[in-house]
Write an enzyme that holds these catalytic residues in place. Structure first.
Site, PDB file in Angstrom:
ATOM      1  N   TYR A  11       0.841  -1.213   0.000  1.00  0.00           N
ATOM      2  CA  TYR A  11       0.000   0.000   0.000  1.00  0.00           C
ATOM      3  C   TYR A  11       0.872   1.258   0.000  1.00  0.00           C
ATOM      4  O   TYR A  11       0.705   2.166  -0.807  1.00  0.00           O
ATOM      5  CB  TYR A  11      -0.884  -0.029   1.244  1.00  0.00           C
ATOM      6  CG  TYR A  11      -1.613   1.247   1.561  1.00  0.00           C
ATOM      7  CD1 TYR A  11      -1.095   2.142   2.509  1.00  0.00           C
ATOM      8  CD2 TYR A  11      -2.822   1.561   0.957  1.00  0.00           C
ATOM      9  CE1 TYR A  11      -1.766   3.319   2.823  1.00  0.00           C
ATOM     10  CE2 TYR A  11      -3.502   2.742   1.269  1.00  0.00           C
ATOM     11  CZ  TYR A  11      -2.958   3.599   2.208  1.00  0.00           C
ATOM     12  OH  TYR A  11      -3.639   4.767   2.522  1.00  0.00           O
ATOM     13  N   GLY A  46      -6.120  17.893   8.593  1.00  0.00           N
ATOM     14  CA  GLY A  46      -5.607  18.192   7.252  1.00  0.00           C
ATOM     15  C   GLY A  46      -6.442  19.215   6.521  1.00  0.00           C
ATOM     16  O   GLY A  46      -5.921  20.080   5.805  1.00  0.00           O
ATOM     17  N   ASP A  93      -3.103   9.934   2.973  1.00  0.00           N
ATOM     18  CA  ASP A  93      -3.012   8.561   3.468  1.00  0.00           C
ATOM     19  C   ASP A  93      -3.982   8.447   4.644  1.00  0.00           C
ATOM     20  O   ASP A  93      -3.604   8.574   5.808  1.00  0.00           O
ATOM     21  CB  ASP A  93      -1.570   8.305   3.921  1.00  0.00           C
ATOM     22  CG  ASP A  93      -1.422   6.959   4.586  1.00  0.00           C
ATOM     23  OD1 ASP A  93      -0.445   6.777   5.349  1.00  0.00           O
ATOM     24  OD2 ASP A  93      -2.289   6.092   4.359  1.00  0.00           O
ATOM     25  N   SER A  94      -5.245   8.254   4.334  1.00  0.00           N
ATOM     26  CA  SER A  94      -6.269   8.346   5.385  1.00  0.00           C
ATOM     27  C   SER A  94      -6.836   6.979   5.743  1.00  0.00           C
ATOM     28  O   SER A  94      -6.639   5.997   5.027  1.00  0.00           O
ATOM     29  CB  SER A  94      -7.421   9.220   4.873  1.00  0.00           C
ATOM     30  OG  SER A  94      -8.139   8.507   3.872  1.00  0.00           O
ATOM     31  N   ASP A 110     -10.717   5.226   6.709  1.00  0.00           N
ATOM     32  CA  ASP A 110     -11.929   5.203   5.880  1.00  0.00           C
ATOM     33  C   ASP A 110     -12.817   6.408   6.150  1.00  0.00           C
ATOM     34  O   ASP A 110     -12.644   7.094   7.155  1.00  0.00           O
ATOM     35  CB  ASP A 110     -12.689   3.893   6.161  1.00  0.00           C
ATOM     36  CG  ASP A 110     -11.841   2.693   5.756  1.00  0.00           C
ATOM     37  OD1 ASP A 110     -11.531   1.862   6.627  1.00  0.00           O
ATOM     38  OD2 ASP A 110     -11.431   2.650   4.580  1.00  0.00           O
ATOM     39  N   TYR A 126      -6.447  -5.514   3.428  1.00  0.00           N
ATOM     40  CA  TYR A 126      -7.524  -4.511   3.330  1.00  0.00           C
ATOM     41  C   TYR A 126      -8.770  -5.194   2.785  1.00  0.00           C
ATOM     42  O   TYR A 126      -8.675  -6.247   2.156  1.00  0.00           O
ATOM     43  CB  TYR A 126      -7.094  -3.348   2.422  1.00  0.00           C
ATOM     44  CG  TYR A 126      -6.119  -2.387   3.078  1.00  0.00           C
ATOM     45  CD1 TYR A 126      -5.858  -2.432   4.439  1.00  0.00           C
ATOM     46  CD2 TYR A 126      -5.453  -1.430   2.334  1.00  0.00           C
ATOM     47  CE1 TYR A 126      -4.953  -1.553   5.032  1.00  0.00           C
ATOM     48  CE2 TYR A 126      -4.558  -0.537   2.914  1.00  0.00           C
ATOM     49  CZ  TYR A 126      -4.324  -0.619   4.283  1.00  0.00           C
ATOM     50  OH  TYR A 126      -3.427   0.258   4.858  1.00  0.00           O
TER      51      TYR A 126
HETATM   52  N1  LIG Z   1      -1.020   4.075   6.476  1.00  0.00           N
HETATM   53  C1  LIG Z   1      -2.158   3.221   6.410  1.00  0.00           C
HETATM   54  C2  LIG Z   1      -3.352   4.091   6.369  1.00  0.00           C
HETATM   55  C3  LIG Z   1      -4.606   3.450   6.230  1.00  0.00           C
HETATM   56  N2  LIG Z   1      -5.136   3.201   4.960  1.00  0.00           N
HETATM   57  C4  LIG Z   1      -6.489   2.722   5.003  1.00  0.00           C
HETATM   58  C5  LIG Z   1      -6.705   1.803   6.173  1.00  0.00           C
HETATM   59  C6  LIG Z   1      -8.113   1.286   6.217  1.00  0.00           C
HETATM   60  C7  LIG Z   1      -8.486   0.602   4.912  1.00  0.00           C
HETATM   61  N3  LIG Z   1      -9.851   0.138   4.965  1.00  0.00           N
HETATM   62  C8  LIG Z   1      -8.266   1.521   3.736  1.00  0.00           C
HETATM   63  C9  LIG Z   1      -6.871   2.060   3.708  1.00  0.00           C
END
Ligand SMILES: NCCCN[C@H]1CC[C@H](N)CC1
Length: 285
Positions: free
Chosen positions: A64, A141, A158-159, A161, A226
């Site tokens: 990711y 942010g 980089d959030s 949900d 994920y």
């Molecule tokens: N650095 C990781 C950040 C999180 N990214 C999200 C986490 C939750 C997931 N359902 C979608 C991506």
């Protein structure tokens, strides 16, 4: 949600769930914003969970972090000033600093507890928090962007949900602010959920982003822990630019020297080739 026997943990989505077996809980407290849990899993290393949803595991986080960071950074010819919205676990920061052209990286993370637990329990992700090029801002942010105009070459969102602290990062006004925060030629990437679970949200995000940016593209790749094992990436540019092709390609030696375990120049373009049902759903947007 922690299973009743306390031995499994993961995220539940309507009618489905994915969970990891817990070996030992290492940290579990409520921050100002969310429930923060870290545990040692049986087979995925240490795992960070926010409000019951898997955020990252030591075993597969690179898939990711590398795509969310390197799709915009390699689409840009010469990224110098980078902003990360969220990213408190440090994985994106680690990836951004692999680019020699980067002169400064600013992070705006709302929850300082995430940074603290990452430094303690996810050292492989938190390794660059001490880098002299790094500036940290603890806050929202959305608010941060109101005070930073025409500053960044690349902005990475980089959030978590769109339920809870990250909700405001999935709307049109946020993308308007993102555009204003970037210099000419600026490129953004955002965590853009799963085509299996969020196709309507993705279509809506593409639709309103296209009102603001001349270039909007959606990439999708594999990400085992994920939901549905799939993660999407929204990429937009303030220029008319083909972001589906890297502006700078990598030799296998460069891939080794940058310690890339997922991203490569061929995968950059391949990630934007989407399944038929996704193309059809995104056609209108
Ligand atoms: N650095 C990781 C950040 C999180 N990214 C999200 C986490 C939750 C997931 N359902 C979608 C991506």
């Amino acid at each position: 949600q922690l299973k009743s026997d306390g031995k499994e943990m993961g995220g539940a989505w309507p009618g489905q769930a994915f969970s990891l077996q817990i070996e030992e809980v290492l940290f579990h407290e409520k921050s100002k914003y969310q429930d923060v849990l870290v545990f040692k899993s049986k087979t995925y290393g240490n795992v960070l969970i926010l409000d019951g949803i898997i955020q990252c595991t030591e075993r597969d986080e690179f898939a990711y972090q590398e795509m969310l960071a390197h799709l915009p950074l390699f689409a840009h010819p010469n990224p110098k000033k980078v902003l990360i919205i969220g990213g408190g676990d440090g994985g994106i920061l680690r990836e951004v600093l692999k680019h020699a052209s980067v002169e400064s990286v600013t992070m705006c993370e709302i929850d300082e507890m995430v940074i603290d637990v990452s430094k303690k329990y996810l050292p492989g992700m938190a390794e660059q928090f001490g880098n002299p090029k790094f500036n940290l801002f603890i806050g929202d942010g959305f608010e941060f962007l109101k005070n930073h105009k025409n500053e960044f070459d690349v902005v990475i969102t980089d959030s978590s949900d769109p339920v809870g602290p990250a909700e405001s990062l999935f709307g049109q006004s946020y993308y308007q602010l993102l555009s204003e925060s970037m210099k000419n030629g600026g490129i953004l990437s955002s965590q853009a959920e799963s085509v299996w679970l969020h196709l309507e949200l993705i279509s809506h995000m593409i639709e309103f982003t296209k009102k603001i940016f001349p270039t909007v593209q959606y990439a999708s790749s594999i990400m085992s822990t994920y939901p549905s094992g799939t993660m999407g990436y929204l990429i937009a540019s303030k220029d008319n630019r083909d972001v589906t092709k890297p502006a700078r390609t990598l030799t296998s030696e460069e891939i080794k020297s940058m310690n890339l375990k997922f991203y490569n120049s061929e995968l950059h373009s391949a990630a934007f080739i989407l399944p038929t049902f996704v193309n059809q759903a995104l056609q209108g947007s």
